[in-house]
Design a protein around this motif. Structure first.
Motif, PDB file in Angstrom:
ATOM      1  N   ALA A 151       0.828  -1.209   0.000  1.00 56.18           N
ATOM      2  CA  ALA A 151       0.000   0.000   0.000  1.00 56.18           C
ATOM      3  C   ALA A 151       0.863   1.260   0.000  1.00 56.18           C
ATOM      4  N   SER A 152       1.963   1.250   0.764  1.00 58.19           N
ATOM      5  CA  SER A 152       2.850   2.413   0.778  1.00 58.19           C
ATOM      6  C   SER A 152       3.500   2.629  -0.582  1.00 58.19           C
ATOM      7  N   PHE A 153       3.838   1.531  -1.265  1.00 63.24           N
ATOM      8  CA  PHE A 153       4.395   1.669  -2.609  1.00 63.24           C
ATOM      9  C   PHE A 153       3.380   2.283  -3.568  1.00 63.24           C
ATOM     10  N   MET A 154       2.133   1.836  -3.504  1.00 64.88           N
ATOM     11  CA  MET A 154       1.125   2.371  -4.412  1.00 64.88           C
ATOM     12  C   MET A 154       0.876   3.860  -4.166  1.00 64.88           C
ATOM     13  N   ASP A 155       1.032   4.301  -2.923  1.00 70.25           N
ATOM     14  CA  ASP A 155       0.824   5.724  -2.628  1.00 70.25           C
ATOM     15  C   ASP A 155       1.911   6.598  -3.249  1.00 70.25           C
ATOM     16  N   ARG A 156       3.136   6.049  -3.391  1.00 67.83           N
ATOM     17  CA  ARG A 156       4.244   6.862  -3.897  1.00 67.83           C
ATOM     18  C   ARG A 156       4.898   6.239  -5.127  1.00 67.83           C
ATOM     19  N   LYS A 157       4.130   5.507  -5.906  1.00 63.54           N
ATOM     20  CA  LYS A 157       4.716   4.824  -7.054  1.00 63.54           C
ATOM     21  C   LYS A 157       5.148   5.789  -8.153  1.00 63.54           C
ATOM     22  N   ASN A 158       4.605   6.990  -8.183  1.00 64.24           N
ATOM     23  CA  ASN A 158       4.963   7.969  -9.209  1.00 64.24           C
ATOM     24  C   ASN A 158       6.001   8.979  -8.729  1.00 64.24           C
ATOM     25  N   ASP A 159       6.581   8.745  -7.558  1.00 60.67           N
ATOM     26  CA  ASP A 159       7.573   9.662  -7.007  1.00 60.67           C
ATOM     27  C   ASP A 159       8.935   9.363  -7.633  1.00 60.67           C
ATOM     28  N   VAL A 160       9.375  10.221  -8.540  1.00 60.08           N
ATOM     29  CA  VAL A 160      10.644   9.998  -9.243  1.00 60.08           C
ATOM     30  C   VAL A 160      11.826  10.126  -8.291  1.00 60.08           C
ATOM     31  N   ALA A 161      11.727  11.014  -7.313  1.00 64.30           N
ATOM     32  CA  ALA A 161      12.831  11.180  -6.366  1.00 64.30           C
ATOM     33  C   ALA A 161      13.059   9.932  -5.534  1.00 64.30           C
ATOM     34  N   LEU A 162      12.016   9.149  -5.311  1.00 62.26           N
ATOM     35  CA  LEU A 162      12.146   7.932  -4.499  1.00 62.26           C
ATOM     36  C   LEU A 162      12.582   6.739  -5.327  1.00 62.26           C
ATOM     37  N   TRP A 163      12.053   6.594  -6.532  1.00 65.18           N
ATOM     38  CA  TRP A 163      12.294   5.376  -7.315  1.00 65.18           C
ATOM     39  C   TRP A 163      13.224   5.596  -8.500  1.00 65.18           C
ATOM     40  N   GLY A 164      13.666   6.802  -8.751  1.00 66.23           N
ATOM     41  CA  GLY A 164      14.519   7.057  -9.899  1.00 66.23           C
ATOM     42  C   GLY A 164      15.970   6.685  -9.648  1.00 66.23           C
ATOM     43  N   GLY A 165      16.681   6.354 -10.715  1.00 65.07           N
ATOM     44  CA  GLY A 165      18.105   6.079 -10.642  1.00 65.07           C
ATOM     45  C   GLY A 165      18.447   4.746 -10.017  1.00 65.07           C
ATOM     46  N   ALA A 166      19.752   4.591  -9.742  1.00 67.50           N
ATOM     47  CA  ALA A 166      20.245   3.323  -9.183  1.00 67.50           C
ATOM     48  C   ALA A 166      19.758   3.104  -7.761  1.00 67.50           C
ATOM     49  N   ASN A 167      19.631   4.176  -6.969  1.00 66.42           N
ATOM     50  CA  ASN A 167      19.147   4.014  -5.594  1.00 66.42           C
ATOM     51  C   ASN A 167      17.694   3.541  -5.569  1.00 66.42           C
ATOM     52  N   GLY A 168      16.878   4.069  -6.488  1.00 65.99           N
ATOM     53  CA  GLY A 168      15.498   3.601  -6.545  1.00 65.99           C
ATOM     54  C   GLY A 168      15.398   2.137  -6.919  1.00 65.99           C
ATOM     55  N   ALA A 169      16.244   1.699  -7.877  1.00 68.02           N
ATOM     56  CA  ALA A 169      16.235   0.281  -8.262  1.00 68.02           C
ATOM     57  C   ALA A 169      16.700  -0.604  -7.120  1.00 68.02           C
ATOM     58  N   ARG A 170      17.700  -0.143  -6.387  1.00 71.01           N
ATOM     59  CA  ARG A 170      18.180  -0.944  -5.254  1.00 71.01           C
ATOM     60  C   ARG A 170      17.120  -1.052  -4.159  1.00 71.01           C
ATOM     61  N   LEU A 171      16.445   0.062  -3.865  1.00 71.70           N
ATOM     62  CA  LEU A 171      15.387   0.024  -2.848  1.00 71.70           C
ATOM     63  C   LEU A 171      14.251  -0.884  -3.277  1.00 71.70           C
ATOM     64  N   LEU A 172      13.833  -0.794  -4.538  1.00 67.18           N
ATOM     65  CA  LEU A 172      12.724  -1.613  -5.015  1.00 67.18           C
ATOM     66  C   LEU A 172      13.091  -3.091  -5.017  1.00 67.18           C
ATOM     67  N   SER A 173      14.316  -3.423  -5.436  1.00 66.67           N
ATOM     68  CA  SER A 173      14.732  -4.829  -5.423  1.00 66.67           C
ATOM     69  C   SER A 173      14.795  -5.369  -3.995  1.00 66.67           C
ATOM     70  N   SER A 174      15.285  -4.574  -3.047  1.00 68.49           N
ATOM     71  CA  SER A 174      15.312  -5.024  -1.653  1.00 68.49           C
ATOM     72  C   SER A 174      13.906  -5.222  -1.113  1.00 68.49           C
ATOM     73  N   MET A 175      12.988  -4.351  -1.495  1.00 73.76           N
ATOM     74  CA  MET A 175      11.611  -4.483  -1.041  1.00 73.76           C
ATOM     75  C   MET A 175      10.972  -5.753  -1.599  1.00 73.76           C
ATOM     76  N   ILE A 176      11.207  -6.060  -2.873  1.00 76.68           N
ATOM     77  CA  ILE A 176      10.616  -7.263  -3.477  1.00 76.68           C
ATOM     78  C   ILE A 176      11.173  -8.521  -2.806  1.00 76.68           C
ATOM     79  N   VAL A 177      12.486  -8.552  -2.535  1.00 73.34           N
ATOM     80  CA  VAL A 177      13.082  -9.715  -1.878  1.00 73.34           C
ATOM     81  C   VAL A 177      12.517  -9.877  -0.471  1.00 73.34           C
ATOM     82  N   THR A 178      12.332  -8.776   0.245  1.00 74.66           N
ATOM     83  CA  THR A 178      11.751  -8.851   1.588  1.00 74.66           C
ATOM     84  C   THR A 178      10.319  -9.390   1.533  1.00 74.66           C
ATOM     85  N   MET A 179       9.534  -8.926   0.587  1.00 70.53           N
ATOM     86  CA  MET A 179       8.164  -9.424   0.446  1.00 70.53           C
ATOM     87  C   MET A 179       8.160 -10.909   0.063  1.00 70.53           C
ATOM     88  N   ALA A 180       9.136 -11.329  -0.743  1.00 71.84           N
ATOM     89  CA  ALA A 180       9.233 -12.751  -1.089  1.00 71.84           C
ATOM     90  C   ALA A 180       9.511 -13.590   0.149  1.00 71.84           C
TER      91      ALA A 180
END
Length: 631
Positions: free
Chosen positions: A497-526
């Motif tokens: 739910a928190s991801f859906m609230d800020r899924k369009n936030d470029v400052a959070l998900w843009g660049g290499a840091n955004g990819a690293r955060l998203l990959s860590s989140m997916i692994v944690t959910m797995a």
């Protein structure tokens, strides 16, 4: 043996000098292959002999011979030089990191001695677009050619690690040999651009290579030593791996002999056998066994002293007192002692389940997440993570909500990764995984301690020796309760739910840091899906939603995010039943799954993605075969 092999190769190279080996090779392709073979053979033969001081050893053993054999061919054509360098550095060749480093050094030394003929040199420099091309050496021309490839984003993200390592090592070995290199030169500007590109990506290998080149550039320009802690750690790990490899080769025979002796010595011993001895033998055995007769009663007292009585700050007895210590301002005269005492005592207080834990949990977690290592504690990160995990385990609902909210607030990437690590480790503990491992280790240790241990039993005037029985409780049969099943949906859907609230936030998900955060989140959910428990409707529901969420990132350019997507798919497919699997494959765009897995297994540049796609494909096919009804 290795020294003899090196001398054999050196003598063979010397004989090649006397024979015109290039006369019978008219095609440039054949000459390039022969040049590559001549350069690689000494490296593969002498890699262990020369690893401690490879530059001095190669200069003494092989560089003179390689120069006399290869330079007559390289001096004739600049195009041949470029093709040879490209073939040796940028082709699919197997080799360790040591071999890649040695190869880059040898090629750099050869090119530094290369002097093209006048006609060929003028032809090659006329094509240069930048001014001053006619004054460039052969080595500088090749370095600029490799640099144009090294700074390309596609090369950084798509090429395999050995090729990137060879190109990086070649630049590091060649730059010190170049002259007239200044800050304003186009070569330095291109290299700085390539370094910046690598430091922005999430792959550790690419970041390390950028740091290596940055250090060489700084040293070449006289800017002093540039130090990277991440690079220093990588270098120490490489040295440790090399030492371990050499120790393994030297100790194999000793280990095999010791295992054989141990096996033979215990082959005919019966641990349940009882036997009697005579009086003389009994007295002798008593004297011999004085050191182990009462060893359980002679356990030495611990000599370590925590010096609690000398501490400036006494240990807190309540959570509120501990929170007050952590709130100490930096200007307080005892700020260091108070904060360190609060951090070190917090975990034991939390795990004792004090009465004020529900009231203090939220402000305590907020304080821990905002803390920084301002006083230079050595184990600050480990202690902070243990405290957060204990809070998440003992007060799961409120603490989990606070951590999830903090992950998506405006904070640093390190703080977000810390929150995800806390949730994952807490889920692992509530899942019972740590308890199972600990029980198995204690059981094995107790069995190993009893095996071979004897005790004396006195019965009247008769002394007998009897093998000891296992006096420790076997914990392998203890029931471990999965306490994470009840909290898994709350944490899983809280992150979603928190991801859906800020899924369009470029400052959070843009660049290499955004990819690293998203990959860590997916692994944690797995891991949440895996730890929620097998064969339950809740687990199947979480798995379906995780597949639908991760499937949207399957075509990402970031290899870390692609690996995380495959981890989510593999975890979800391993916990759902056959009917749920069929429903998933027949819904939406999931019918493209076989085609996607086949494409990744064949074409993905990351080896981990290719192997994982093959495993997922075989698992899905096996599950589908079980659902097929014969006839």
């Amino acid at each position: 043996g290795q020294a003899g092999a090196c001398q054999t190769v050196a003598r063979a190279l010397w004989k090649m000098k006397e024979i015109n080996i290039w006369g019978g090779l008219s095609a440039s392709r054949d000459r390039i292959k022969l040049l590559s073979s001549l350069v690689r053979e000494p490296i593969s033969t002498s890699k262990n002999l020369c690893k401690h001081n490879y530059k001095a050893n190669y200069d003494k053993l092989f560089i003179p011979y390689l120069s006399s054999v290869c330079l007559p061919c390289l001096n004739k054509s600049s195009s041949l030089v470029k093709k040879f360098t490209t073939d040796a550095l940028l082709t699919q060749q197997t080799g360790t990191k040591l071999e890649n480093r040695y190869l880059a050094y040898v090629i750099a030394e050869l090119l530094s001695q290369c002097q093209l003929d006048d006609e060929e040199s003028s032809d090659s420099t006329d094509t240069e677009e930048t001014p001053g091309g006619k004054d460039r050496s052969t080595l500088e021309v090749v370095v600029r050619h490799i640099t144009t490839i090294w700074i390309q984003r596609h090369f950084v993200l798509k090429s395999v690690v050995p090729i990137q390592e060879r190109a990086t090592f070649f630049l590091c070995e060649s730059l010190p040999l170049l002259e007239n290199i200044t800050t304003a030169s186009s070569l330095v500007q291109d290299l700085v651009h390539g370094v910046s590109l690598r430091l922005d990506v999430s792959q550790n290998n690419a970041r390390i290579q950028g740091m290596r080149v940055a250090q060489v550039i700084a040293h070449k320009l006289g800017s002093g030593d540039v130090r990277f802690s991440e690079l220093d750690q990588c270098s120490s790990d490489d040295e440790e791996i090399e030492e371990k490899e050499s120790e393994v080769n030297n100790n194999n025979l000793v280990l095999k002999a010791s295992h054989l002796i141990t096996e033979r010595s215990h082959r005919y011993l019966d641990p349940d056998a009882e036997y009697e001895t005579s009086d003389d033998e009994a007295e002798e055995n008593v004297r011999d066994d004085d050191s182990i007769e009462w060893e359980d009663d002679l356990i030495p007292l611990p000599l370590e002293d925590d010096e609690e009585d000398l501490s400036e700050t006494p240990k807190p007895l309540y959570l509120r007192d501990c929170l007050a210590l952590l709130h100490t301002l930096e200007s307080h005269p005892d700020a260091i002692s108070r904060q360190e005492t609060g951090l070190r005592c917090l975990e034991s207080l939390v795990r004792s389940h004090p009465y004020d834990l529900p009231d203090v949990a939220i402000p305590m977690v907020q304080q821990l997440l905002s803390m920084e290592n301002k006083f230079g504690m050595e184990d600050f990160d480990d202690i902070l993570l243990k405290n957060l995990v204990s809070m998440a385990v003992c007060e799961s609902h409120s603490v989990g909500d606070v951590i999830i909210k903090d992950i998506f607030d405006d904070c640093s990437l390190h703080r977000r990764i810390l929150g995800l690590s806390t949730l994952e480790l807490a889920a692992q503990e509530m899942y019972g995984q740590k308890k199972l491992r600990k029980g198995c280790v204690e059981t094995r240790n107790s069995i190993a301690k009893v095996a071979g241990k004897k005790k004396l039993v006195e019965s009247g005037n008769e002394i007998t020796r009897q093998w000891g029985k296992l006096r420790h409780k076997d914990k392998s049969n203890d029931t471990v309760v999965n306490r994470f099943t009840a909290i898994a949906p709350r944490w899983f859907y809280g992150l979603l739910a928190s991801f859906m609230d800020r899924k369009n936030d470029v400052a959070l998900w843009g660049g290499a840091n955004g990819a690293r955060l998203l990959s860590s989140m997916i692994v944690t959910m797995a891991f949440f899906v895996e730890a929620s428990g097998p064969s339950s409707q809740t687990t199947w529901l979480l798995a379906r939603d995780l597949i639908e969420f991760a499937w949207t990132f399957r075509a990402s350019d970031d290899s870390t995010l692609r690996v995380a997507t495959l981890v989510a798919l593999a975890t979800s497919f391993s916990v759902v039943d056959e009917s749920t699997l069929l429903q998933i494959l027949n819904s939406g765009s999931m019918n493209l799954l076989p085609e996607f897995l086949g494409s990744v297994a064949r074409e993905d540049p990351d080896e981990g993605c290719r192997n994982m796609a093959k495993v997922i494909s075989s698992t899905v096919m096996e599950n589908l075969k079980r659902t097929c009804v014969p006839g």
